[in-house]
Scaffold this motif. Structure first.
Motif, mmCIF file in Angstrom:
data_model
loop_
_atom_site.group_PDB
_atom_site.id
_atom_site.type_symbol
_atom_site.label_atom_id
_atom_site.label_comp_id
_atom_site.label_asym_id
_atom_site.label_seq_id
_atom_site.Cartn_x
_atom_site.Cartn_y
_atom_site.Cartn_z
ATOM 1 N N HIS A 1 13.646 -2.392 28.123
ATOM 2 C CA HIS A 1 13.608 -1.494 26.964
ATOM 3 C C HIS A 1 12.826 -0.227 27.285
ATOM 4 O O HIS A 1 11.961 -0.209 28.160
ATOM 5 N N ALA A 2 13.134 0.831 26.543
ATOM 6 C CA ALA A 2 12.391 2.085 26.627
ATOM 7 C C ALA A 2 11.542 2.229 25.370
ATOM 8 O O ALA A 2 12.025 2.036 24.256
ATOM 9 N N PRO B 1 17.986 -2.153 26.382
ATOM 10 C CA PRO B 1 18.840 -2.015 27.566
ATOM 11 C C PRO B 1 20.316 -2.000 27.199
ATOM 12 O O PRO B 1 20.752 -2.693 26.283
ATOM 13 N N ASP C 1 7.383 4.547 27.816
ATOM 14 C CA ASP C 1 6.858 3.263 28.288
ATOM 15 C C ASP C 1 5.350 3.309 28.512
ATOM 16 O O ASP C 1 4.832 2.815 29.525
ATOM 17 N N TYR D 1 20.711 7.097 25.784
ATOM 18 C CA TYR D 1 21.321 5.881 26.309
ATOM 19 C C TYR D 1 20.416 5.318 27.388
ATOM 20 O O TYR D 1 19.962 6.037 28.282
ATOM 21 N N ASN D 2 20.164 4.028 27.317
ATOM 22 C CA ASN D 2 19.310 3.339 28.279
ATOM 23 C C ASN D 2 20.185 2.430 29.135
ATOM 24 O O ASN D 2 20.650 1.392 28.668
ATOM 25 N N SER E 1 13.217 0.777 32.122
ATOM 26 C CA SER E 1 14.214 1.583 31.420
ATOM 27 C C SER E 1 14.730 2.704 32.312
ATOM 28 O O SER E 1 14.084 3.100 33.283
ATOM 29 N N ARG E 2 15.905 3.237 31.963
ATOM 30 C CA ARG E 2 16.467 4.408 32.630
ATOM 31 C C ARG E 2 17.256 5.182 31.576
ATOM 32 O O ARG E 2 18.383 4.825 31.244
ATOM 33 N N LEU E 3 16.636 6.230 31.041
ATOM 34 C CA LEU E 3 17.186 6.954 29.898
ATOM 35 C C LEU E 3 18.006 8.152 30.330
ATOM 36 O O LEU E 3 17.716 8.799 31.343
ATOM 37 N N THR F 1 22.447 2.500 22.973
ATOM 38 C CA THR F 1 22.269 3.895 22.607
ATOM 39 C C THR F 1 21.614 3.971 21.240
ATOM 40 O O THR F 1 21.925 3.186 20.352
#
Length: 237
Positions: A162-163, A190, A215, A156-157, A138-140, A193
């Motif tokens: 997934h986060a 992914p 995570d 927003y990822n 993930s990257r939030l 939002t």
């Protein structure tokens, strides 16, 4: 198979149903091999009957949606587990693995018509991993919306996995911690939002930062977005 089914996910318990033990509580289907499994155990003194169904899981703005889909199948779908026995469920991907980003599904296990009144449905996350050399991650990015009277935390990822968000806190400008959500807050899929309503604060949320366990790792800051986060980001699931 394309009829839309909207389900209030908060009404589905992501733990074990009454008289039914489930392991694991989250399933990932790798690109190779194209299947995974989980186990249901009935510790009660009477048989447990029910059914298992898979749905595509999408996050459309601030809504969670489950949609019928034939990319994944679960076997067996009709369940009867004798007292003290276990049942293996296999989740099998029928088509190709996702090309770029992980895809989300929900496995819904429902008790049969003869179940007791307090028996409940169970909703477990299922993720299809993409065909990629590295594991999805993930990257939030975080932003505030809604104004002072009804603040909304939007995440927003833009990662390919997934986060998993837990134990959300706000640290104000003086370094004081304010618990917002204890335990599991939820998932951000992914390219999607999701929003969480926040309690109104006389001094607002300016000058502080949000932290959470991401995570299944240790607590970390949630990085701020450079601009506004759209309610439904393009290129989503």
């Amino acid at each position: 198979m394309r009829s839309l089914l909207v389900v209030a996910l908060s009404a589905l318990v992501p733990l074990s149903a009454r008289a039914l033990e489930i392991s694991p509580l989250s399933v990932s289907v790798p690109a190779v091999p194209a299947h995974a499994e989980l186990w249901l155990a009935n510790p009660a003194g009477t048989p447990w009957t029910g059914q298992a169904r898979l749905y595509r899981w999408e996050q459309d703005g601030d809504q969670e949606r489950l949609q019928a889909d034939d990319t994944l199948v679960v076997s067996p779908a009709q369940l009867r587990i004798a007292p003290g026995q276990r049942q293996r469920l296999r989740v099998v991907r029928l088509g190709a693995a996702p090309a770029a980003a992980e895809q989300g599904y929900r496995l819904v296990i429902s008790p049969g018509a003869d179940a007791s009144a307090d028996a409940t449905r169970v909703s477990l996350p299922v993720f299809l991993e993409p065909q990629a050399p590295a594991a999805p991650s993930s990257r939030l990015r975080v932003a505030l919306a809604g104004g002072p009277s009804a603040p909304l935390l939007r995440l927003y990822n833009d990662g390919d996995g997934h986060a998993h968000l837990a134990d959300l806190v706000f640290v104000d400008a003086q370094g004081r911690r304010h618990a917002l959500i204890d335990g599991l807050a939820g998932y951000v899929l992914p390219r999607s939002t999701r929003g969480w309503p926040l309690p109104a604060r006389p001094e607002g949320y300016a000058g502080g930062r949000f932290r959470a366990r991401l995570d299944h790792a240790g607590e970390a800051d949630l990085p701020a977005a450079a601009g506004n986060i759209a309610g439904n980001a393009p290129g989503g699931l």
